[in-house]
Design an enzyme around this catalytic site. Structure first.
Site, PDB file in Angstrom:
ATOM      1  N   LYS A   1       0.767  -1.265  -0.253  1.00 19.97           N
ATOM      2  CA  LYS A   1       0.107   0.157  -0.134  1.00 19.97           C
ATOM      3  C   LYS A   1       0.728   0.735   0.102  1.00 19.97           C
ATOM      4  CE  LYS A   1      -4.757   1.063   0.314  1.00 19.97           C
ATOM      5  NZ  LYS A   1      -5.692  -0.072   0.306  1.00 19.97           N
TER       6      LYS A   1
ATOM      7  N   ASP B   1      -6.841   4.131  -4.590  1.00 19.68           N
ATOM      8  CA  ASP B   1      -7.988   4.338  -2.611  1.00 19.68           C
ATOM      9  C   ASP B   1      -8.717   4.897  -2.779  1.00 19.68           C
ATOM     10  OD1 ASP B   1      -7.546   2.175  -0.687  1.00 19.68           O
ATOM     11  OD2 ASP B   1      -7.613   3.692   0.389  1.00 19.68           O
TER      12      ASP B   1
HETATM   13  P1  NDP Z   1     -13.122   7.744  -2.438  1.00 20.35           P
HETATM   14  O1  NDP Z   1     -11.920   8.955  -2.539  1.00 20.35           O
HETATM   15  O2  NDP Z   1     -13.518   7.261  -3.926  1.00 20.35           O
HETATM   16  O3  NDP Z   1     -14.221   7.565  -1.396  1.00 20.35           O
HETATM   17  C1  NDP Z   1     -14.015   7.776  -0.423  1.00 20.35           C
HETATM   18  C2  NDP Z   1     -14.668   7.709   0.327  1.00 20.35           C
HETATM   19  O4  NDP Z   1     -14.984   8.100   1.966  1.00 20.35           O
HETATM   20  C3  NDP Z   1     -15.467   9.598   0.155  1.00 20.35           C
HETATM   21  O5  NDP Z   1     -17.020   9.972   0.218  1.00 20.35           O
HETATM   22  C4  NDP Z   1     -15.404  10.423   1.212  1.00 20.35           C
HETATM   23  O6  NDP Z   1     -15.881  11.466   1.745  1.00 20.35           O
HETATM   24  C5  NDP Z   1     -15.661   9.635   3.104  1.00 20.35           C
HETATM   25  N1  NDP Z   1     -13.701  10.201   3.504  1.00 20.35           N
HETATM   26  C6  NDP Z   1     -12.768   9.722   3.092  1.00 20.35           C
HETATM   27  N2  NDP Z   1     -12.342  10.122   4.288  1.00 20.35           N
HETATM   28  C7  NDP Z   1     -12.857   9.994   5.563  1.00 20.35           C
HETATM   29  C8  NDP Z   1     -13.079  10.674   6.791  1.00 20.35           C
HETATM   30  N3  NDP Z   1     -11.514   9.908   7.938  1.00 20.35           N
HETATM   31  N4  NDP Z   1     -14.135  10.539   7.787  1.00 20.35           N
HETATM   32  C9  NDP Z   1     -15.140   9.914   6.513  1.00 20.35           C
HETATM   33  N5  NDP Z   1     -15.408   9.899   5.676  1.00 20.35           N
HETATM   34  C10 NDP Z   1     -14.352   9.567   4.854  1.00 20.35           C
HETATM   35  O7  NDP Z   1     -12.049   6.120  -2.070  1.00 20.35           O
HETATM   36  P2  NDP Z   1     -12.733   5.047  -2.494  1.00 20.35           P
HETATM   37  O8  NDP Z   1     -14.551   4.545  -2.464  1.00 20.35           O
HETATM   38  O9  NDP Z   1     -11.939   3.819  -2.892  1.00 20.35           O
HETATM   39  O10 NDP Z   1     -12.534   4.581  -0.957  1.00 20.35           O
HETATM   40  C11 NDP Z   1     -13.424   3.793  -0.129  1.00 20.35           C
HETATM   41  C12 NDP Z   1     -13.020   3.153   1.206  1.00 20.35           C
HETATM   42  O11 NDP Z   1     -12.887   1.707   0.779  1.00 20.35           O
HETATM   43  C13 NDP Z   1     -12.033   3.198   2.166  1.00 20.35           C
HETATM   44  O12 NDP Z   1     -11.622   2.731   2.884  1.00 20.35           O
HETATM   45  C14 NDP Z   1     -10.020   2.280   0.838  1.00 20.35           C
HETATM   46  O13 NDP Z   1      -9.615   1.583   1.435  1.00 20.35           O
HETATM   47  C15 NDP Z   1     -11.298   1.242  -0.067  1.00 20.35           C
HETATM   48  N6  NDP Z   1     -11.237   0.264  -0.674  1.00 20.35           N
HETATM   49  C16 NDP Z   1     -11.609   0.836  -1.863  1.00 20.35           C
HETATM   50  C17 NDP Z   1     -11.382  -0.048  -2.687  1.00 20.35           C
HETATM   51  C18 NDP Z   1     -10.779   0.867  -4.615  1.00 20.35           C
HETATM   52  O14 NDP Z   1     -10.918  -0.534  -5.550  1.00 20.35           O
HETATM   53  N7  NDP Z   1     -11.064   1.873  -4.869  1.00 20.35           N
HETATM   54  C19 NDP Z   1     -10.457  -1.239  -2.611  1.00 20.35           C
HETATM   55  C20 NDP Z   1     -10.790  -1.853  -1.939  1.00 20.35           C
HETATM   56  C21 NDP Z   1     -11.222  -0.631  -0.724  1.00 20.35           C
HETATM   57  P3  NDP Z   1     -14.476  12.857   1.811  1.00 20.35           P
HETATM   58  O15 NDP Z   1     -15.142  12.875  -0.128  1.00 20.35           O
HETATM   59  O16 NDP Z   1     -15.347  14.080   2.239  1.00 20.35           O
HETATM   60  O17 NDP Z   1     -13.323  12.684   1.558  1.00 20.35           O
HETATM   61  O1  2IT Z   2      -7.878  -1.426  -0.649  1.00 14.80           O
HETATM   62  C1  2IT Z   2      -7.998  -2.027  -1.625  1.00 14.80           C
HETATM   63  O2  2IT Z   2      -8.034  -3.095  -2.398  1.00 14.80           O
HETATM   64  C2  2IT Z   2      -7.899  -1.009  -2.889  1.00 14.80           C
HETATM   65  N1  2IT Z   2      -7.865   0.094  -3.046  1.00 14.80           N
HETATM   66  C3  2IT Z   2      -7.580  -1.461  -4.466  1.00 14.80           C
HETATM   67  C4  2IT Z   2      -6.251  -2.229  -4.410  1.00 14.80           C
HETATM   68  C5  2IT Z   2      -5.452  -2.924  -5.794  1.00 14.80           C
HETATM   69  O3  2IT Z   2      -4.663  -2.784  -5.784  1.00 14.80           O
HETATM   70  O4  2IT Z   2      -7.073  -2.814  -6.928  1.00 14.80           O
END
Ligand code: NDP
Ligand code: 2IT
Length: 451
Positions: A130, A170
């Site tokens: 990561k 992420d």
């Molecule tokens: P995005 O940046 O697209 O969205 C993040 C969302 O979470 C936004 O709505 C953001 O709000 C909110 N957020 C972020 N930080 C905080 C905080 N400290 N408190 C409250 N809300 C918060 O990210 P993703 O949707 O990609 O990721 C969301 C989660 O999913 C994370 O935990 C990530 O690690 C996990 N994840 C993502 C994957 C992927 O493929 N993208 C894969 C697997 C897991 P704001 O706009 O206000 O910042």
């Molecule tokens: O937390 C996760 O699994 C991710 N942000 C996606 C990682 C990836 O390599 O697609």
């Protein structure tokens, strides 16, 4: 190999704390996994004497670097960047990049540790890593984000490669940022290769990658419900976040006949008792990825909805819950309120969104609880498929990838049931995911000897 004295779980955790001062998220993630692994390895001497858990809980390396960039007002800004390469026993390091002011070494170490188990669970050959930076993309112009991404990659490129370490997106890193970083890697190395996943379709990205994490979390939920002869259709759901994972989770819940009541961002949550349907989800996607606005604006657009500033959605009564924002966004008291409100299943789109106390509440109440490392593995799984397509220089179509994603999530669910089934039909998905994820990595490490 000499038989070593076994340290007990408490002593092991004390050691993790001592070696990682000021890194609470990392200690939390290791603690959660160690409880189950200790039970599993019990009298299996080979894992003890080779110190396997101790080795997985010590990243192969942590690279930290300075990232300088110039903002639109010609100020020189300095950020810190990291890449944590946790373990590559079963494949190249693989895991996302996060840009958020809350990013610390502890956060990235916990994410890289979790990723190691998650990637193993997918069954694909991927190790765990990561990376990220404390850069805050909010309020920055496209040109500023581009300059930051280029500067970040100017250091990162020497540590990654399609057979070494393959980052992805992420929090704060989506299609725009991946494009800027891939462009800079290509420019520096003069190589077009699958070094990042989550790329645009025009330049080697995979169909279904944007949808994969959110859809996958709902497929995992569907599998948990099906295991108890139930389904999503007709149920209400509370979801946190409004980014990539949350909006796609909402989309799939809606497609399966469920009704989504909430979404949120770091400012607060919106509650729409009429349900957040596909048109509303499309509006939110545009708001978040094009206009880069706030979720509170939803209430100006759709009447009947309310905005709750500074609050999280867990108090709203519903059948299903999908935390899809960030770590530790759901604590013990909130978990208790959810159980009292009749929530029957939780599927984590985010990584470690529930605190240890919250996990215990779900566990004690014996509700269906799918931890992030299993439930959100669909994203990295399709990233693995993007790597395969890039290596073969081909692109598979959407239908094929859609089917592969549903199969992968079913396979992950099965592995959790295999190692997590308990008396009375209850499945401890945390235990199942931890043990199944651990076993493959551990056995590969045993094969390598002490390296
Ligand atoms: P995005 O940046 O697209 O969205 C993040 C969302 O979470 C936004 O709505 C953001 O709000 C909110 N957020 C972020 N930080 C905080 C905080 N400290 N408190 C409250 N809300 C918060 O990210 P993703 O949707 O990609 O990721 C969301 C989660 O999913 C994370 O935990 C990530 O690690 C996990 N994840 C993502 C994957 C992927 O493929 N993208 C894969 C697997 C897991 P704001 O706009 O206000 O910042
Ligand atoms: O937390 C996760 O699994 C991710 N942000 C996606 C990682 C990836 O390599 O697609």
């Amino acid at each position: 190999m000499a038989v070593t004295d076994h340290v007990d779980l408490d002593t092991f955790i004390e050691g993790v704390k001592r070696r990682n001062p000021g890194q609470p998220e990392f200690v939390q993630a290791v603690h959660e996994v160690a409880q189950d692994i200790y039970e599993f390895i019990g009298d299996k001497e080979q894992y003890h004497s080779a110190q396997i858990l101790r080795r997985i809980a010590e990243p192969d390396r942590v690279v930290s670097f300075r990232v300088c960039w110039e903002d639109d007002n010609h100020n020189i800004r300095v950020q810190r960047g990291w890449r944590v390469q946790n373990n590559n026993a079963i494949g190249p390091y693989k895991g996302g990049i996060r840009f958020h002011p809350s990013v610390t070494e502890s956060v990235l170490k916990f994410l890289a540790f979790e990723q190691t188990f998650k990637n193993s669970l997918t069954g694909l050959p991927m190790g765990g890593g990561k990376g990220g930076s404390n850069f805050n993309p909010k309020g920055k112009s496209d040109a500023e984000v581009m300059r930051f991404c280029q500067s970040f990659m100017t250091e990162l490129y020497r540590h990654i490669g399609p057979d070494t370490d393959v980052p992805a997106g992420d929090i704060g890193v989506g299609g725009r940022e991946i494009g800027y970083m891939f462009g800079q890697y290509k420019r520096i190395t003069n190589r077009w290769e699958g070094v990042l996943t989550g790329k645009g379709i025009e330049y080697g990205g995979s169909q279904m990658r944007p949808e994969a994490t959110g859809y996958g979390a709902v497929y995992f939920l569907q599998n948990m419900l099906k295991h108890q002869d139930d389904a999503v259709d007709g149920k209400t759901a509370i979801i946190s976040g409004s980014g990539n994972v949350a909006t796609h989770a909402a989309e799939k819940i809606t497609q399966l006949g469920g009704k989504v009541l909430t979404l949120s961002d770091s400012g607060g949550f919106i509650h729409d008792p009429d349900g957040i349907d596909q048109d509303k989800i499309d509006w939110i996607k545009h708001l978040k990825t094009v206009k880069r606005g706030r979720i509170s604006e939803y209430c100006d657009e759709f009447s009947g909805a309310s905005y709750h500033e500074g609050e999280r959605p867990w108090s709203v009564k519903a059948d299903l819950a999908l935390p899809c924002a960030t770590q530790n966004e759901l604590d013990g008291d909130e978990a208790k309120a959810m159980v009292d409100n009749g929530v029957m299943a939780v599927s984590e789109g985010a990584n470690m969104p529930t605190t240890l106390e919250g996990v215990k509440v779900f566990h004690d109440a014996k509700i269906m609880y799918g931890p992030g490392k299993a439930a959100n593995a669909g994203g990295v799984a399709v990233s693995g498929l993007e790597m395969s397509q890039n290596a073969e220089r081909i692109s598979w179509d959407q239908e094929r990838l859609g089917n592969m994603l549903t199969d992968l999530m079913e396979g992950i669910h099965e592995k959790c049931v295999e190692y997590g089934k308990a008396d009375g039909g209850y499945v401890d998905y945390v235990k199942g995911a931890n043990i199944a994820g651990f076993k493959k990595v551990a056995d590969a490490m045993l094969a390598y000897g002490v390296v």
